[in-house]
Design an enzyme around this catalytic site. Structure first.
Site, PDB file in Angstrom:
ATOM      1  N   LYS A   1       0.847  -1.204   0.000  1.00 23.13           N
ATOM      2  CA  LYS A   1       0.000   0.000   0.000  1.00 23.13           C
ATOM      3  C   LYS A   1       0.880   1.251   0.000  1.00 23.13           C
ATOM      4  CE  LYS A   1      -3.887  -2.367   2.190  1.00 23.13           C
ATOM      5  NZ  LYS A   1      -4.629  -2.736   3.406  1.00 23.13           N
TER       6      LYS A   1
ATOM      7  N   GLN B   1      -4.849  -1.608   9.747  1.00 23.81           N
ATOM      8  CA  GLN B   1      -4.755  -2.925   9.115  1.00 23.81           C
ATOM      9  C   GLN B   1      -5.251  -4.001  10.079  1.00 23.81           C
ATOM     10  OE1 GLN B   1      -3.878  -3.375   5.920  1.00 23.81           O
ATOM     11  NE2 GLN B   1      -4.013  -5.590   5.976  1.00 23.81           N
TER      12      GLN B   1
ATOM     13  N   ASP C   1     -11.270   2.659   4.194  1.00 26.56           N
ATOM     14  CA  ASP C   1     -11.547   1.223   4.130  1.00 26.56           C
ATOM     15  C   ASP C   1     -13.042   0.943   4.009  1.00 26.56           C
ATOM     16  OD1 ASP C   1      -9.588  -0.720   4.034  1.00 26.56           O
ATOM     17  OD2 ASP C   1      -9.127  -0.623   6.169  1.00 26.56           O
TER      18      ASP C   1
HETATM   19  N1  GUN Z   1      -6.996  -7.007   6.294  1.00 21.59           N
HETATM   20  C1  GUN Z   1      -7.373  -7.744   5.227  1.00 21.59           C
HETATM   21  N2  GUN Z   1      -7.971  -6.967   4.307  1.00 21.59           N
HETATM   22  C2  GUN Z   1      -7.984  -5.711   4.814  1.00 21.59           C
HETATM   23  C3  GUN Z   1      -8.471  -4.463   4.331  1.00 21.59           C
HETATM   24  O1  GUN Z   1      -9.048  -4.342   3.232  1.00 21.59           O
HETATM   25  N3  GUN Z   1      -8.281  -3.404   5.153  1.00 21.59           N
HETATM   26  C4  GUN Z   1      -7.681  -3.506   6.360  1.00 21.59           C
HETATM   27  N4  GUN Z   1      -7.554  -2.413   7.111  1.00 21.59           N
HETATM   28  N5  GUN Z   1      -7.230  -4.649   6.847  1.00 21.59           N
HETATM   29  C5  GUN Z   1      -7.375  -5.741   6.065  1.00 21.59           C
END
Ligand code: GUN
Length: 292
Positions: free
Chosen positions: A52, A96, A119
């Protein structure tokens, strides 16, 4: 059978976002700034977060990684979230998951300002999404519908079967496929771990979206001829023939299912790359919304 090439489409999306950032830069406008909170040292999370941040750099976003130890107290994490809510330079941020067990996911999600929740996990964003109001869409479901859209796959009136009801994928993607929108307007069936006779439902699917985390559990006998199959799963399977000792696999047994499909996502290179691109698109949209 045609592949739904998420790698290719995500590259297109990233180029589009990059061009928009260049326009903002040349107009002396604010450059999008994404922050990511990572708690602990989960190797998969470290990889995702690393991608990311790297992708932010590539498209010209500002990014900030806040790496906290897994011993952090919940109250301290909530305080950090409040700081980001108030920081006017940060346009969006994510925490996350998974989080350590002593931290409440629900408290964390509720603490994030809906205006910065790129998100799309906050109840306000999920509610707005369900009601077809402007909202940040969760990145993976957003990636799935964008992929269907870019391949111009007809969805109206089709039967979409979703396997999985997680808050991150199954639940929101089923709402998106049902909305009066394009893509959307499907008749949706949601199957999950308590569904009896799963195959009787999947065999009726014109569009089958699989998000169970059960590696290669969808087999050819479960799929209708000509179906569109979207595989959200990704996991490592031991493989002695590979130098790494493993291969990546989805929730669908690709080799036997693919010949029956009109379209199918590969793993890797399907939904995965679409997720990051969608998160960054949300961040850009957040900036545009603020300045509109
Ligand atoms: N863990 C797995 N997928 C995601 C996501 O799309 N966002 C976040 N914050 N954590 C994750």
């Amino acid at each position: 059978m045609q592949l739904l090439d998420g790698k290719k489409i995500s590259e297109q999306l990233l180029e589009e976002i990059k061009a928009d950032v260049e326009k903002l830069r040349s107009g002396n406008k604010k450059i999008p700034h994404l922050a990511v909170i990572l708690v602990g040292n989960n190797p998969a999370s470290e990889t995702y977060v690393g991608s990311k941040i790297k992708t932010c750099e590539r498209i010209g976003f500002k990014s900030t990684l806040i790496h906290l130890p897994d011993t952090i107290e919940e109250a301290v994490l909530l305080q950090k979230i409040e700081e980001l809510n108030k920081d006017s330079d940060i346009d969006g941020f994510i925490v996350q998951s998974p989080l350590p067990k002593h931290i409440s996911d629900e408290k964390v999600i509720n603490a994030i300002s809906p205006a910065k929740d790129v998100d799309g996990f906050h109840p306000e964003n999920l509610g707005r999404m369900a009601l077809n109001m402007p909202a940040f869409l969760p990145a993976t479901p957003y990636g799935v519908i964008t992929l269907l859209d870019r391949y111009d796959i007809p969805t109206a009136g089709k039967h979409c079967v979703v396997i999985g009801r997680s808050h991150i994928v199954g639940l929101p993607v089923s709402l998106l496929m049902m909305r009066n929108s394009k893509p959307g307007n499907c008749t949706v069936t949601v199957c999950h771990s308590k569904t009896v006779d799963l195959k009787s439902y999947t065999l009726q699917a014109d569009i089958l979206i699989v998000a169970t985390g059960q590696t290669e559990s969808v087999t050819a006998d479960m799929v209708k001829e000509g179906a569109v199959v979207v595989d959200v799963g990704i996991s490592r399977v031991p493989d002695d023939t590979k130098k790494s000792g493993f291969r990546l696999a989805g929730d669908v047994k690709f080799d036997e299912v693919a010949p029956k499909c009109s379209y199918i996502t590969p793993v890797p290179g399907g939904v995965g790359p679409m997720t990051i691109a969608s998160l960054l698109k949300n961040t850009l949209e957040g900036v545009k919304r603020k300045t509109a």
